[in-house]
Design an enzyme around this catalytic site. Structure first.
Site, mmCIF file in Angstrom:
data_model
loop_
_atom_site.group_PDB
_atom_site.id
_atom_site.type_symbol
_atom_site.label_atom_id
_atom_site.label_comp_id
_atom_site.label_asym_id
_atom_site.label_seq_id
_atom_site.Cartn_x
_atom_site.Cartn_y
_atom_site.Cartn_z
ATOM 1 N N TYR A 88 30.804 35.785 35.150
ATOM 2 C CA TYR A 88 31.653 36.548 34.226
ATOM 3 C C TYR A 88 33.082 36.050 34.370
ATOM 4 O O TYR A 88 33.614 35.986 35.482
ATOM 5 C CB TYR A 88 31.572 38.030 34.590
ATOM 6 C CG TYR A 88 32.382 38.947 33.706
ATOM 7 C CD1 TYR A 88 31.998 39.211 32.391
ATOM 8 C CD2 TYR A 88 33.547 39.557 34.192
ATOM 9 C CE1 TYR A 88 32.742 40.062 31.587
ATOM 10 C CE2 TYR A 88 34.290 40.415 33.386
ATOM 11 C CZ TYR A 88 33.883 40.662 32.087
ATOM 12 O OH TYR A 88 34.616 41.506 31.291
ATOM 13 N N ASP A 92 36.890 30.141 39.165
ATOM 14 C CA ASP A 92 37.359 31.489 38.834
ATOM 15 C C ASP A 92 37.308 32.284 40.136
ATOM 16 O O ASP A 92 36.248 32.751 40.563
ATOM 17 C CB ASP A 92 36.445 32.094 37.763
ATOM 18 C CG ASP A 92 36.805 33.539 37.445
ATOM 19 O OD1 ASP A 92 37.602 34.139 38.201
ATOM 20 O OD2 ASP A 92 36.281 34.069 36.454
ATOM 21 N N LYS A 111 43.018 40.563 40.674
ATOM 22 C CA LYS A 111 42.675 41.567 41.680
ATOM 23 C C LYS A 111 43.638 41.597 42.875
ATOM 24 O O LYS A 111 44.673 42.244 42.809
ATOM 25 C CB LYS A 111 41.223 41.389 42.126
ATOM 26 C CG LYS A 111 40.235 41.528 40.937
ATOM 27 C CD LYS A 111 38.817 41.661 41.373
ATOM 28 C CE LYS A 111 37.813 41.585 40.238
ATOM 29 N NZ LYS A 111 37.640 42.818 39.475
HETATM 30 N N1 HOZ Z 1 34.598 43.814 35.256
HETATM 31 C C1 HOZ Z 1 34.802 44.594 36.410
HETATM 32 C C2 HOZ Z 1 33.779 44.377 37.447
HETATM 33 N N2 HOZ Z 1 33.269 43.082 37.596
HETATM 34 C C3 HOZ Z 1 35.186 46.026 36.169
HETATM 35 C C4 HOZ Z 1 34.149 46.980 35.799
HETATM 36 C C5 HOZ Z 1 34.711 48.355 35.472
HETATM 37 O O1 HOZ Z 1 35.848 48.629 35.796
HETATM 38 O O2 HOZ Z 1 34.020 49.159 34.860
#
Ligand code: HOZ
Length: 432
Positions: A149, A244, A272
């Site tokens: 992702y 990433d 983060k």
């Molecule tokens: N995309 C994030 C986790 N890989 C955040 C998910 C969330 O805050 O719902």
């Protein structure tokens, strides 16, 4: 103390109105608990390794705001520094010395980064780095891996992990085919598939982007030789290698996965931890590539709140705390105890399971495994994971509400927290 009665009346009330106000009642999909069932918990405050909900229940937190809280939530040094910066205002929309401080820290720490640009999220960082890959190479195609992702930008929503995997959405409506036609995908840990894509698309591939340790399809480490192989293939084909490190940066080692595995990519994305819990992202790399970014060069990218003094302050303090000797050794020690303990309990209670950890990042799948890629991860017993998640929640342990997300510890987690977590896991797994 382990208690199995969880009163979540206020959480339920607040979430019921949230659903009338925001799609799915949330600001980001995974936290809605859709894949694990039940209502999401609505939180009130955080401190150290703990998180309290609006009904007053306390949990040991292994989500850590999805990664940033590596020093524990609301670390006093971070909060103090934020107070001091706050007195001077919240946003300048102009250069500040704080950006230089954090930039220098990032450049010193991350082997591939000679210059850095700050943005406001990991999504933004990945979006910009893709444009830069294309601008620098003059090529349009890019290779990503199934289950990885890289944020929610159109061109990355192809066989994506995180919320896309959690909700079982193949790809997203609203993303034109023309936008993703240049996004090629391969299974993670499969060098032959990557070689084949380069062979089928000679001189057309700008580069390869990946999570060097996958956290968005659950926790999946790279096989021995995989990162080395990618480094070699990209170099042979005049393409860029992009890590990433939004999740792994400053988490699995101070210099991220590239330090841990000794492989230096051309470009890196971060987020983060470098924002210490405030919205932030960054991308950086070799000076000649980064010099293409406007206003130094022609590749346009901008942001009103980018380099925001509050995010810079929280990031600087967080990195300072991480520099203390023994931090990563401690993270590794407690997280290993947790990951090994979970696997042992699964085995003793008769469940197929596999998983692991690197420093303060971990995962557990309910399948015998091994899990090398997203297809393997999907073999995990998702119903069992949901019941496990619920049981742990009821015993005061907050895990990511998705099988397809990694877990995170902080150096505020104590041996006692891990012992309590394992005791809860034993109770839950015995009854699964
Ligand atoms: N995309 C994030 C986790 N890989 C955040 C998910 C969330 O805050 O719902």
């Amino acid at each position: 103390m382990i208690s199995t009665s969880l009163n979540t009346t206020k959480s339920e009330e607040i979430f019921a109105s949230a659903q009338q106000l925001m799609p799915g009642g949330v600001s980001s999909p995974v936290r809605a608990f859709k894949s694990v069932g039940g209502q999401p918990i609505v939180f009130d405050r955080v401190k150290g390794a703990y998180i309290w909900d609006v009904d007053g229940n306390q949990y040991i937190d292994y989500v850590g705001s999805w990664g940033p809280a590596i020093c524990g939530h609301a670390h006093p040094d971070v909060i103090k520094a934020l107070h001091e910066t706050l007195e001077k205002g919240t946003s300048f929309g102009a250069p500040s010395a704080l950006e230089n401080v954090l930039a220098e820290m990032v450049i010193d720490a991350v082997p591939s980064i000679e210059m850095v640009r700050f943005v406001n999220s990991g999504t933004e960082a990945c979006m910009a780095v893709l444009r830069l890959m294309r601008a620098f190479t003059g090529r349009d195609k890019v290779i990503k891996f199934e289950g990885c992702y890289h944020g929610h930008a159109d061109m990355f929503l192809v066989k994506a992990g995180s919320g896309v995997a959690t909700l079982g959405l193949p790809d997203s409506p609203g993303v034109p085919k023309s936008t993703t036609s240049n996004t090629l995908t391969a299974p993670y840990n499969d060098l032959e598939a990557v070689k084949a894509l380069f062979a089928e698309n000679p001189d057309q591939i700008a580069g390869v982007i990946l999570e060097p340790v996958v956290g968005n399809a659950g926790f999946i480490p790279p096989d021995a030789g995989f990162l080395e192989g990618l480094r070699m293939i990209t170099q042979e084909n005049g393409a860029l290698l992009v890590f990433d490190e939004v999740m792994t940066g400053f988490r699995i080692a101070y210099g991220g996965a590239q330090e841990k595995f000794g492989i230096t990519p051309d470009l890196t994305t971060l987020g983060k931890i470098i924002g210490g819990g405030l919205p932030v992202g960054a991308y950086g790399g070799k000076r000649d590539i980064m010099s293409m970014v406007a206003p130094a060069g022609p590749m346009y990218q901008a942001g009103t709140l980018s380099g925001n003094p509050l995010a810079m302050t929280a990031g600087i303090k967080t990195l300072e705390l991480l520099q203390k000797p023994g931090t990563y050794e401690y993270l590794d020690q407690i997280t290993k105890k947790l990951a090994d303990g979970l696997l042992q309990i699964a085995q003793e209670t008769g469940h197929d399971a596999c998983g692991g950890q690197i420093s303060g990042m971990f995962g557990l799948f309910f399948t015998a495994g091994p899990v090398h890629n997203y297809e393997d991860a999907k073999k995990s017993d998702l119903q069992k994971f949901s019941r496990f998640h619920r049981g742990m929640l009821e015993r005061g342990i907050y895990l990511a509400p998705s099988q397809f997300e990694a877990g995170f510890t902080s150096f505020a987690h104590t041996e006692e927290d891990i012992d309590k977590t394992l005791a809860a896991a034993r109770e839950v797994m015995s009854g699964l």
